[in-house]
Every structure is written in structure tokens, then in C-alpha cells.
Motif scaffolding. Structure first.
Motif, mmCIF file in Angstrom:
data_model
loop_
_atom_site.group_PDB
_atom_site.id
_atom_site.type_symbol
_atom_site.label_atom_id
_atom_site.label_comp_id
_atom_site.label_asym_id
_atom_site.label_seq_id
_atom_site.Cartn_x
_atom_site.Cartn_y
_atom_site.Cartn_z
ATOM 1 N N VAL A 160 -2.504 -12.193 -6.089
ATOM 2 C CA VAL A 160 -3.382 -11.287 -5.683
ATOM 3 C C VAL A 160 -4.306 -10.466 -6.409
ATOM 4 O O VAL A 160 -5.604 -10.615 -6.171
ATOM 5 C CB VAL A 160 -2.469 -10.022 -4.656
ATOM 6 N N ALA A 204 10.123 -5.105 -6.354
ATOM 7 C CA ALA A 204 9.564 -4.142 -7.210
ATOM 8 C C ALA A 204 9.258 -2.673 -6.695
ATOM 9 O O ALA A 204 9.498 -1.775 -7.227
ATOM 10 C CB ALA A 204 8.496 -5.042 -7.977
ATOM 11 N N SER A 264 3.470 -18.501 -5.730
ATOM 12 C CA SER A 264 4.951 -18.395 -5.413
ATOM 13 C C SER A 264 5.381 -17.368 -6.622
ATOM 14 O O SER A 264 5.898 -16.107 -6.525
ATOM 15 C CB SER A 264 5.590 -19.770 -5.819
ATOM 16 N N ILE A 313 -8.329 -7.293 -4.271
ATOM 17 C CA ILE A 313 -8.413 -5.564 -4.347
ATOM 18 C C ILE A 313 -9.430 -5.501 -5.258
ATOM 19 O O ILE A 313 -9.328 -5.776 -6.551
ATOM 20 C CB ILE A 313 -7.032 -5.237 -4.725
ATOM 21 N N TRP A 323 2.846 -21.248 0.485
ATOM 22 C CA TRP A 323 2.690 -19.759 -0.346
ATOM 23 C C TRP A 323 1.218 -19.591 -0.865
ATOM 24 O O TRP A 323 1.006 -18.383 -0.614
ATOM 25 C CB TRP A 323 3.766 -19.611 -1.436
ATOM 26 N N LEU A 337 2.667 1.551 0.500
ATOM 27 C CA LEU A 337 1.771 0.940 1.355
ATOM 28 C C LEU A 337 2.056 -0.643 1.426
ATOM 29 O O LEU A 337 1.955 -1.104 0.414
ATOM 30 C CB LEU A 337 0.296 1.020 0.634
ATOM 31 N N PRO A 365 1.416 -9.331 -5.909
ATOM 32 C CA PRO A 365 1.685 -10.492 -7.038
ATOM 33 C C PRO A 365 0.493 -10.731 -7.787
ATOM 34 O O PRO A 365 -0.557 -10.239 -7.395
ATOM 35 C CB PRO A 365 1.920 -11.537 -5.866
ATOM 36 N N GLY A 424 10.260 -6.969 1.879
ATOM 37 C CA GLY A 424 10.601 -7.957 1.097
ATOM 38 C C GLY A 424 9.670 -8.998 0.188
ATOM 39 O O GLY A 424 10.114 -9.855 -0.668
ATOM 40 N N GLY A 425 8.586 -8.840 0.827
ATOM 41 C CA GLY A 425 7.535 -9.705 0.063
ATOM 42 C C GLY A 425 8.013 -11.108 0.000
ATOM 43 O O GLY A 425 8.200 -11.973 0.809
#
Ligand SMILES: Cc1cc2nc3c(=O)[nH]c(=O)nc-3n(C[C@H](O)[C@H](O)[C@H](O)COP(=O)(O)OP(=O)(O)OC[C@H]3O[C@@H](n4cnc5c(N)ncnc54)[C@H](O)[C@@H]3O)c2cc1C
Length: 1135
Positions: free
Chosen positions: A738, A365, A881, A744, A872, A397, A735, A404-405
Motif C-alpha cells: 500500500v 501489527a 502478500s 495514501i 492478493w 482506523l 502493508p 485481521g488484514g
């Protein structure tokens, strides 16, 4: 012992150590060398087990291994173009088997005449393959006759003449495969194309046609451009073939060829009439045709304008172009965008810097968004430079030391014995693995096949199922249970939330099918019609009606087996009847009219789930038929398969919304990327030039204000390192896991509507146990095999008892062809995914080895030489995932996830409601946000006024016509009743009927138009040019001196005049032959056109009889003739 390792020095980008937990197990002690697990105790000299062929049942499609050197993507299955295009002679797709590269020229080398005028430039007929080559061998020149290896070409700026016809691409794809970080210059041919030769395959138009259709225009991008109507419509194609290609291109771009996208509808509804909708759609589809035929080259505004048939429609073309461009339907991915940015005028130049867009996350993304933003900022640069600004810059960033994440191809420790093409590393897919079909709109089609030319392996749908004890499940039993499972799934789907349809407008399907524009008479706009007291009925069948887009049905995600729901499931068929139709036998005495009643279970639960509902259905079926424990194990396997697709137990999936993306599946075989999926994000990062990705930048806080004032930055992004970045716009692609974790912080906190959707949405878990062996003990050609699991209580007949274990190693992917070594990837789905997170590597590896041992008995299955377990949910930059629709998720929540808040924009798979949980969905979300950011910065697309200029009034004499002539010479004058206007829709239906039955009116063949001298000139031009250039250099002393065209022509004239009869004769013969051919063609044409006209009259009459027109207009309709029937073809076309 399972041990971590330090990244190997040549692999700085793959040193991610977060993903895998490393248990220490003394029994399996290994040297500290690698992140992945290396096991000893492997039986020496393991050999493939014999007799596996006997395991095959059924017929399977051929497995294919393909490498597409950037080929035509507009056609399904390999880009083969049918029809009469000159390009058709080429072999398609560059498929390769067994890794041998096929050098068959792909249709790319015969691309659109205008789009590749430079490519056609060299007189020797060389075509250059602009795709990145997959191995480190020298790039190749493709000729129309074969392939010649050439030396690598210097980068474009290394003293190369920009008008040269050699295209400096073809860097090794080693870069994408992780071996080096060299920048890859992609598709430099674009620059060259615009600068030099104007060779075109389009037959020359007469001067009058050109001048009347050419137009100097100031585009909404403030650029002065020379537009030529029709210049992007190859004269060599019949209209119907052209239309077919345009329709296909729209479908390959996820757009309805016959209707406006809701975004186009909103943009145009106040400005466009019904007839113009069709004209717009024809233009828009034709622009997409240009792009899909060659996504290595950007489509220019001039080319887009060339898709209009009349210069009055240039503004429509401009709107279509900018809409497609901004929204990432064209010019996206790894395409080189020529930089035409002009410096800001000095008077306006500002000194206070540039705007900045920060993208958090370098997954698909983030990279997709950043790459498209870079492209848009270059292509729309004048929006900034005219006001004295530089186009904005983009910074990505990324927390990890790699791109690729969740697309991560982990390099295997032992790279020896690889079976991959040179330049590829042996890797294992930790995350995404399957491309779920390239056709019908997958944007990765353009990137993987069209731009990067990455090889891939087509998967065969040949799952074989092993029972828990290692025996093979009979195919008939498997099918019987699968039918039952689908039936229960369908019955549960009755509770599916019906998505609200989006309003849009359809064009005239008949005209679009035949590539025709309607006559564009002034009329009311769509908005006016919709607001009038008698609005257009929704879904009316009239052309250009306002209609609603309806999703189709179908279920197919990433799972090992696809489930297709029938479009019109009839819940009225009783379960007892249905189950008998499938082949089950009813229990004695079971009522034959008995059906399932799922209402009680769904009503008893506040948040009903798919699993609970289906299990209830299965239990009810158990009253009707006798199910054995094995049937329960099979049914549970299908549950596990859905749990893989959704990364969650079926008991956590919302009953009404779990498949809210239904109907958006792509088509074509599922594939895996040879050498690792991560090549795709690497390509996006590096091609055509590197994006500014700041690795190891873990974002911990975002300070934002609602509006940016002037250059005062609206957002401050704080990293763990203490570094702070300022941005005008921020794109968050982290994701959902997160975002849920709160790692964050947002200052101020996100508004409730955003925070609550983050909490409501599901973010699930899927894990893999990757096993690498020295030799395959399974059938190397079988792409996958499944494994049934026993219930917690042995032989239980209660579906609930299977939920904990059913996902354990339920499917093995055989990755021997893509990972480079004999590798199995065992999936841990549903609750088993969590089991993998809490079990030790040692335990899991022994467990899976025991299971494989039973499956492949009597042979002994060795311990793997290397094994990797993904976890994951423990990865701090994923926390799971992928997203799923949980019981509390509400309809439309994906869209709420996608909605921006001030300068904060949200992308990532969990914001893509149409394609969630996938790589392509993540990429599409990046494109969406790129458009959103640009719109925030420069506003919506300007609609020029007038959108369509008025038609200049010309009096065209209309030939008269009598359907039933008394005598051959008789004519009946057309009734000129000014009160009765011909009904365009009715006319369109008639012409549709005519074209349907007899195709297009034959086209008048062009005249031979050649003479011996012209042919001689063609042959001699470059020879004489060389001689004249040399003479000029000698005469002037200038090393770069060139002869003028007049000098060359004069020299050729002299040669011709002094040539012997023997030299001239072949040209005279050729001319004579051409004249004879033309005469023969003209005679045939006369005959064919007469037959066509007669038939057209008949069909018109028949149509009018069948569908009488409004009273009083019959005679007019009978006498009427459309331009098509009159053969009002301006350009000569081939018959
Ligand atoms: C096991 C598994 C199997 C899958 N199989 C398939 C499949 O076969 N086919 C398919 O199409 N899809 C598959 N998927 C789904 C697919 O991988 C994802 O949908 C897609 O890759 C998501 O891309 P994204 O850009 O949205 O997110 P990501 O790829 O997760 O990118 C987000 C980026 O943000 C970064 N980030 C996170 N936190 C921070 C922070 N605080 N600061 C800075 N950066 C941060 C991450 O490191 C990451 O690089 C699979 C996923 C998994 C896990």
C-alpha cells in the motif's frame, strides 16, 4: 458461474469482497449466493480412495491436535514443569486428540504462589480456568481432583463482590470465531487477586526477615508501593530449579538470559557495575518467569520487586520491570490490566482534552500496537494524571469491514457436516495459515495458548512428493536431490551479508545458572570500564564481559520443508567430494578435486540474486554428475518452496540478504489454528475489552508536521469518506504494498530516506487455490503433499526453463482438521502466483483438478463443491502478500522502514527485520512501536539514583578453615590481608565448579513447627468463622456484619479446650508424626551436609591446583569460603 455474495447478516465482520476476483464462467454456473465458488458437476458419492496407506514412507512424528486452556508457557512442549515444585503433579498442556477436550488441570492451576493468592483462596480448593472456552458449553471449575461444570458467571460488575473468589471469565469463543460481537471480559481474576485473601504457598518468613526486606517505595510511576524482597521467589523451589525456570522464561521471551539486550545495555551502561549486571539479569529473568507462567495475569511492580533478593536492589527491579513492560516482554496481549488510574488533581486538571494516538490498520501489527498502548496508558497512567491530563486514547482506523488484514479466515458457504468443535465456523485461510513454532520466543504462544486458549493442530513433517505425471517420487531420490540443493544453498550463502553485531554485556553465567547473585561490592560502571585505557576485550570469557550478540544459522520460514544450514559450512570441501559424499556418482573422467566457482556469476551482475547464483551452481554440478529431468524437477520444487517462503521468485531475491532474518526461527512443531487464524486478531481486538476500531475507514491522506505543540495535534488523517481525525502520534501499519502504491498521500511528502527504502524493499506475491470437497480423496492424516512441475520445454535440463511453472500447485495443505471440511489449499508460488492473478477461476480449477486426477489415478477426482482463488495483488489494502529482500534492498533496510519520522511511526511485518513476512513479526512490530510512542510521549525510563543503595556495613564472623587439618580440632585462622582483595571472578569460577559437580549444599530442613492446636485451628477456621459471622449478624442486625479474627480465634480455643480426647487424638498423632519426620530429616541432613562440605573442600583444592590464582593469594583462596559453601541460607528450603 463464480459469483459474489452479500455478507450473511450474522457475519458483518467478514464481508470483505475485495480479495477475490469473480470471473463468470457459464460452464460452471452457480447460484448467486456466496463470494466463494461453488461448482457443480461433482461426481455423486465420492469416496476416499482405497489403498492410500501404501503411499506412506518413512517415520513421522505424531500429529497432535491441541487446545491449551491457558497453560504454563515457560516450558517447551506443553508446559510440563519438572523439579520439586508442588505444581508438578499436574498434567500438562491440555492436549486433545480428535477434538475431545481434555480437562486435565494445566499447571496454570498451580501457579506462582503469590501471583495467584486469590486463586488459592477458596477453602474448597477450586481453581478457576481463566481462559476463554472454545465452545459454547458452560465454563468449568477445575479442581485439584477433577472438573465440575458450572453455570456461566455474571460479568464482574453485575453485583459481584470484588473480593469474591469466583472469576467471571469463560465467555464463549464464538466471539473470536466471528459469530457475535459481545465483549469478552478476560482474566478478571486480576482485580480480585489484588483485593482479598493473602493466602500464599510460600512458607512464612520470620518477622525480622520480612521487616528488614520490606520497603515502602515511591516508584518511578509515582505510586507508593509495598515491596518485599524475595517475595516472588518460591521457597519451595531449589535455587537451581528456580534458575532453570528463569533462564527458560528469558529464552521464551527472545532474550538472552545471560546478557543484557542492547536496549538494556544502552539504558544501564552508565549506571551499573559488572556484578550488578548479573543481579539485574537474575531479577529480569525472574520477572519473565512470573509472566510466562501465567500470562493471564499482569505482573505488578510489587511482584517484580519481589524478584530482588535484597531491598537494595529494588531500583534495579524497577528498571527491569519498566523496561520489560514498555517493550512488550510482559503484560502484553489479551490480558486484563486493572485500572488504577487516579483522577487528575483538581488543581492541575486541564480542560483541553486528551492526547490521541491513531493507528492505521487493524491487522496484527495495528491491533498488537493498539492493545499494548491501551495497557501501557493504564499502567503508566500517573505520568499523565499527575500533570492534570487523562491518559491518551487510541483509535484504530481500518479500511475493511473486518479485523485481521492478511490474516483472514474466510467462512465457507456450506457450514453443514463440520468436524470442528462446537462454536467454530468452517473457514479457509486466505492469508496466514501456519504458526511457525510456539517455543523459544513466539509472542503468539502467550496469546494463542496462554490467554485465548485457542485449539490448534500440530503439523507433521510428512511431505510426500508427486511427480508431474502423478507418480510418487521415491524417498531416496527426494533425499539425494535435497542434499544437493542444500549444498548449493550453502555455497551461495557464502555471499551472505554478515550482520553487524550489537554491543552488550554478559552477566556471570555460572551464577545465573545456579540462581545466585554475586557479592555486590562497589566498582566502576560498565561505561567507565569500556572507556578506560584498558577496556574489556569484546567477547572475553570473563564474567560480565562486554560482548557481541551473534546470530546463529538456520533457514526456516513458512515453507513446507525447512532448510537448515550447518553452522560451519566448509566451502573448502570440493564440490566433487561433497557430491560423492551425498551418494551421487561422478561422471566418468570428472576431476575429483573440482569445485564450484560462483564468483564469476555474482560479479557479472550488478544485483546478483539467489536464483541466478544457485542455478549457475546447479549447472556447474551438471558437469560433475549426470542429472535427469526428474532431478531438475525436484530441484525446482525446492526453489518453489523458497519462493513460497519469500513470496517472490528466487530470481528476485537478493543474494546477500534474502535470509537476513536467519537464526531467529522459533522452535516446536508448526501448527494451524482450528477454526481459523483470524480468531487471534479477533481476540486482540475484543479481549479483554473492545478496542476502538473504526471499520470502513479508508485513509487517503496524512497531513503531518514535525512537532506537536501543546495540544495542537501534530497529525491530521483524512479518510475516503471525508472524515478527518486528529492525532498527536500516528502509527502506520498499512502493508508495504500500500505504501509503495502511493494510495495514501503524505503532506508534506515523506523524506527521501523513507521514500527510497519503501521503493527498494521487495513486496511479493503468494496466492492460494482453495478447494472444498464433500469427501476427502486423499489421506486425511497427511498434512501436506507436494507436486513437481514440468519445464516449459519438456524434459529440459536447463534450470531456467522451470522458473515459470515450478510454483504451480507445488504444495497442497490438507486442512481437513482445521477448516472443518475436506479442504485442500494449493499454493501458487513464485511466478505461478502472478499466473493465478491473470488466469480465470475456471481455468485454474480445471487445471488443478486435472493434476489431482493424475495424482490419485485410477480414481476420478471430482470438481470441488466450493473453490476460492486469492488474488492478493488486486486487494487494494494489501497490494501483494508479504515483504522480501529484493536485489536492491540494502542491509538494515527493515530497520530503516521501522524508523519513525516526527510523529509518524511505522509498524507492520515489513518493519520487522528479525521476523519479516509473518504474523508474529507483524505483532512484534506493533509492540515495538507501542514502546516508541510511549517513549515519545513520556521520555525514556528514569534511572533512579542511586540505582543500587550502598550496603549497610555488618561484621559477619567468618569461620576459619583448614584444608589439611593436622588434628581434627585444628584450625588455621583466615589470613586477613587487607591489601589482597579476594578475586570475585575467581571465587565465582570455584563455586561454579563445586555446584557443577555436587549441586547445591543441602538445605537445613525446617522444624516441624506445628502443634495439635494449630492443626485443629486450620481445620476449624472457616467453620468457626461462619458461625461467628452469623452470631455477629444476629447480634448487630447488620446483613454484612463479620466477626473479628480475635472472636474466631477465641471460639476455636473454646472448641479445642472442650473437645473430647477422641477429637484431639488425630491432631496429636499428626504432630507426633511430623516431629519424628523432622528429626529423621535433621539426621539425614547432617550426614549429607558433612559429605557435601568434604567434597566442596576437595573440589576447591583441585580447582586451585588446576587453575592457580594470582601469586600470593593461594592460601587466601584455599581458606576462603563463599556464602554458598558456608550454607548461609536464610530461608529453610526443602532437601
Ligand atoms: C497468502 C499469505 C499467506 C501467508 N502465510 C503466512 C503464514 O502461514 N504464517 C505467517 O506467520 N504469516 C503468513 N503470512 C504473512 C502474514 O499474514 C502477514 O505478515 C501479517 O498478517 C501482516 O500483518 P500486518 O499487520 O503487518 O499487515 P495487515 O495484516 O495487512 O494489516 C494492515 C491493515 O491495514 C489496513 N489498511 C490498508 N490500507 C489502508 C488504508 N488506506 N486505510 C486504512 N486501513 C488500511 C488493511 O486493511 C489491514 O487490515 C501470509 C500472508 C499471505 C498474504
Amino acid at each position: 458461474m463464480f459469483s459474489t455474495f452479500a455478507a450473511s447478516p450474522d457475519d458483518a465482520l467478514d464481508q470483505d469482497t475485495f480479495l477475490f476476483e469473480h470471473a463468470h464462467n457459464d460452464l460452471l454456473s452457480m447460484p448467486m449466493s456466496h463470494e466463494s465458488v461453488h461448482l457443480k458437476g461433482q461426481a455423486p458419492g465420492t469416496v476416499p480412495i482405497t489403498g492410500l496407506n501404501s503411499l506412506i514412507y518413512g517415520h513421522y512424528s505424531e500429529s497432535t491436535t491441541s487446545s491449551s486452556n491457558a497453560h504454563d508457557l515457560s516450558e517447551p512442549y506443553g508446559g510440563y514443569i519438572s523439579g520439586r515444585d508442588e505444581r508438578d503433579g499436574s498434567a500438562s498442556s491440555g492436549h486433545m486428540n480428535g477434538y475431545e477436550r481434555s480437562h486435565a488441570p494445566s499447571p496454570l492451576y498451580y501457579p506462582h504462589p503469590l501471583r495467584n493468592s486469590r486463586v488459592n483462596g477458596p477453602p474448597n480448593g477450586h481453581y478457576y480456568n481463566a481462559a476463554i472456552h472454545m465452545n459454547s458449553t458452560a465454563p468449568t471449575f477445575h479442581t485439584t481432583h477433577g472438573t465440575t461444570p458450572v453455570q456461566p458467571i455474571a460479568p464482574p460488575n453485575a453485583n459481584t463482590n470484588p473480593s469474591n473468589t469466583d472469576f467471571p471469565i469463560a465467555q464463549s469463543v464464538d466471539n473470536l470465531n466471528g459469530a457475535s460481537n459481545t465483549e469478552l471480559p478476560m482474566a478478571q481474576s486480576v482485580d480480585n487477586r489484588n483485593g482479598g485473601s493473602k493466602t500464599s504457598l510460600i512458607p512464612e518468613r520470620t518477622h525480622s526477615q520480612e521487616s528488614s526486606n520490606a520497603h515502602r517505595v515511591v516508584t518511578s510511576n509515582h505510586k507508593v508501593s509495598e515491596f518485599k524482597a524475595n517475595s516472588s521467589i518460591p521457597a519451595a523451589l531449589s535455587w537451581s530449579e528456580f534458575a532453570r525456570q528463569c533462564i527458560l522464561a528469558a529464552e521464551s521471551s527472545r532474550l538472552n538470559p545471560f546478557a543484557l539486550h542492547p536496549g538494556e545495555y544502552r539504558l544501564l551502561r552508565d549506571h551499573i557495575t559488572q556484578a550488578q549486571v548479573t543481579i539485574y539479569l537474575n531479577i529480569r529473568n525472574a520477572i519473565l518467569r512470573l509472566w510466562t507462567r501465567n500470562p493471564l495475569l499482569v505482573v505488578t511492580i510489587e511482584e517484580a520487586a519481589g524478584c530482588a533478593r535484597e531491598k537494595r536492589h529494588f531500583n534495579l527491579a524497577q528498571v527491569a520491570y519498566f523496561w520489560l513492560l514498555r517493550n512488550g516482554y510482559i503484560n502484553f496481549g489479551c490480558v486484563h490490566v486493572p485500572n488504577t488510574t487516579s483522577a487528575p488533581p483538581r488543581s492541575k486538571a486541564k480542560n483541553n482534552g486528551r492526547r490521541t494516538v491513531i493507528v492505521i490498520g487493524a491487522g496484527m501489527a495495528g491491533l498488537g500496537c493498539a492493545r499494548h498502548l491501551e495497557g501501557l496508558f493504564t499502567q503508566l497512567s500517573d505520568h499523565w494524571t499527575t500533570t492534570g491530563e487523562q491518559p491518551p486514547k487510541v483509535i484504530v482506523l481500518e479500511a475493511r469491514p473486518r479485523v485481521g488484514g492478511r490474516v483472514y479466515s474466510h467462512p465457507l458457504r456450506d457450514q453443514t457436516g463440520s468436524n470442528l468443535p462446537a462454536g467454530h465456523r468452517c473457514t479457509a485461510e486466505m492469508g496466514a495459515q501456519i504458526v511457525t513454532g510456539f517455543e523459544h520466543g513466539n509472542p503468539l504462544n502467550a496469546i494463542i495458548r496462554g490467554q485465548l486458549g485457542i485449539p490448534y493442530h500440530g503439523l507433521r513433517d510428512n511431505t510426500i512428493l508427486y511427480d508431474y505425471d502423478g507418480t510418487i517420487v521415491e524417498r531416496s531420490q527426494d533425499l539425494l536431490v535435497e542434499k544437493l540443493y542444500n549444498d548449493v544453498l550453502e555455497r551461495a550463502s557464502v555471499y551472505r551479508h554478515k550482520p553487524t553485531a550489537q554491543r552488550t554485556v554478559e552477566g556471570d553465567r555460572n551464577l545465573i545458572l545456579f540462581g545466585r547473585d554475586p557479592s555486590d561490592t562497589p566498582g566502576a560502571t560498565i561505561a567507565t570500564l569500556e572507556n578506560s585505557p584498558t577496556p574489556l576485550p569484546a567477547n572475553a570469557k570473563t564474567p560480565a564481559s562486554t560482548t557481541e550478540e551473534k546470530p546463529s544459522t538456520g533457514v526456516e520460514k513458512l515453507a513446507g520443508r525447512a532448510y537448515q544450514l550447518s553452522a560451519g559450512f566448509n566451502p573448502n570441501i570440493s564440490a566433487a567430494e561433497a557430491v560423492q559424499n551425498m551418494g551421487w556418482r561422478l561422471r566418468p573422467g570428472a576431476p575429483t578435486g573440482q569445485s564450484l566457482d560462483l564468483d564469476p556469476i555474482t560479479k557479472s551482475l550488478e544485483y546478483p540474486t539467489l536464483g541466478q547464483t544457485m542455478d549457475d551452481g546447479i549447472k556447474q554440478y551438471q558437469n560433475l554428475i549426470e542429472m535427469k529431468p526428474r532431478d531438475l524437477r525436484l530441484l525446482s520444487w525446492h526453489h518453489a518452496n523458497l519462493e513460497y517462503a519469500n513470496a517472490a521468485s528466487v530470481n528476485q531475491l537478493s543474494l546477500s540478504g534474502w535470509d537476513q532474518d536467519i537464526g531467529n526461527e522459533f522452535e516446536g512443531e508448526h501448527t494451524e489454528i482450528i477454526g481459523g487464524y483470524q480468531q487471534v486478531p479477533r481476540g486482540l481486538w475484543q479481549c479483554p475489552g473492545k478496542l476502538d476500531v473504526r471499520f470502513n475507514s479508508v485513509v487517503r491522506a496524512i497531513h503531518h508536521k514535525d512537532e506537536s505543540r501543546g495540544f495542537g495535534k501534530a497529525v491530521k488523517v483524512e479518510c475516503n469518506s471525508g472524515e478527518v481525525f486528529e492525532a498527536d502520534q500516528l502509527v502506520i501499519t498499512t502493508p508495504l504494498g500500500v505504501l509503495k502504491s502511493g494510495s495514501i498521500t503524505f503532506q508534506p511528502p515523506l523524506p527521501d530516506w523513507k521514500q527510497s527504502v519503501i521503493e527498494r524493499m521487495g513486496f511479493g506475491l503468494l496466492n492460494k487455490v482453495i478447494l472444498v470437497y464433500e469427501e476427502a480423496f486423499w489421506e486425511p492424516d497427511r498434512d501436506m503433499f507436494g507436486l513437481l512441475n514440468e519445464a516449459e520445454h519438456q524434459a529440459s535440463l536447463n534450470p531456467d526453463d522451470y522458473s515459470a511453472r515450478r510454483g504451480r500447485f507445488y504444495l497442497f495443505w490438507n486442512c481437513i482438521k482445521t477448516s472443518g471440511k475436506p479442504t485442500l489449499v494449493a499454493l501458487m508460488a513464485g511466478e505461478a502466483a502472478h499466473y493465478a492473478e491473470t488466469s480465470t477461476d475456471d481455468h485454474l480449477i480445471h487445471e488443478v483438478t486435472d493434476r489431482l486426477d493424475e495424482m490419485f489415478a485410477p480414481n476420478m477426482v471430482p470438481l470441488p463443491s466450493e473453490a476460492i482463488v486469492t488474488r492478493w495483488s488486486k486487494d487494494p489494502f494489501a497490494r501483494g502478500s508479504y515483504s522480501y529482500v529484493g536485489p536492491k534492498t540494502q542491509a538494515g533496510d527493515y530497520d530503516v522502514m521501522a524508523r519513525p519520522h516526527g510523529s509518524l511511526h511505522f509498524a507492520g511485518e515489513a518493519t520487522c527485520g528479525t521476523h519479516p513476512a509473518t504474523v508474529h513479526g507483524a505483532y512484534l512490530s506493533g509492540l515495538r512501536v507501542a514502546a516508541e510512542v510511549v517513549q515519545t510521549m513520556i521520555g525514556p525510563i528514569e534511572i533512579p539514583s542511586p540505582l543500587v543503595e550502598k550496603k549497610a556495613k555488618v561484621d559477619i564472623p567468618v569461620p576459619s578453615f583448614n584444608p589439611t587439618p593436622k588434628r581434627k580440632t585444628d584450625t588455621v585462622p583466615i589470613q586477613q590481608d587487607s591489601d589482597i582483595m579476594p578475586d570475585e571472578d575467581y571465587e565465582a569460577s570455584i563455586i561454579g565448579a563445586i555446584l557443577n559437580e555436587i549441586g547445591e549444599r543441602p538445605i537445613k530442613p525446617g522444624r516441624a513447627g506445628i502443634n495439635p492446636f494449630l492443626l485443629f485451628t486450620k481445620d476449624q477456621w472457616y467453620i468457626c468463622k461462619k458461625e461467628c459471622d452469623e452470631a455477629r449478624r444476629t447480634a448487630t442486625g447488620g446483613a454484612e456484619a463479620k466477626a473479628s479474627k480475635t472472636e474466631i480465634r477465641t471460639a476455636i480455643g473454646l472448641k479445642w479446650r472442650t473437645a473430647s480426647a477422641a477429637v484431639r487424638q488425630p491432631y496429636v498423632n499428626q504432630t507426633q508424626n511430623a516431629k519424628e519426620d523432622a528429626a529423621a530429616n535433621a539426621a539425614t541432613y547432617k550426614e549429607r551436609v558433612a559429605t557435601w562440605d568434604t567434597n566442596a573442600v576437595r573440589i576447591r583444592q583441585e580447582y586451585i591446583q588446576k587453575h592457580p590464582p594470582p601469586a600470593g593469594t593461594e592460601a587466601q583462596m584455599l581458606n576462603s569460603r563463599t556464602a554458598i559453601e558456608l550454607g548461609a541460607e536464610k530461608r529453610p528450603r526443602r532437601i
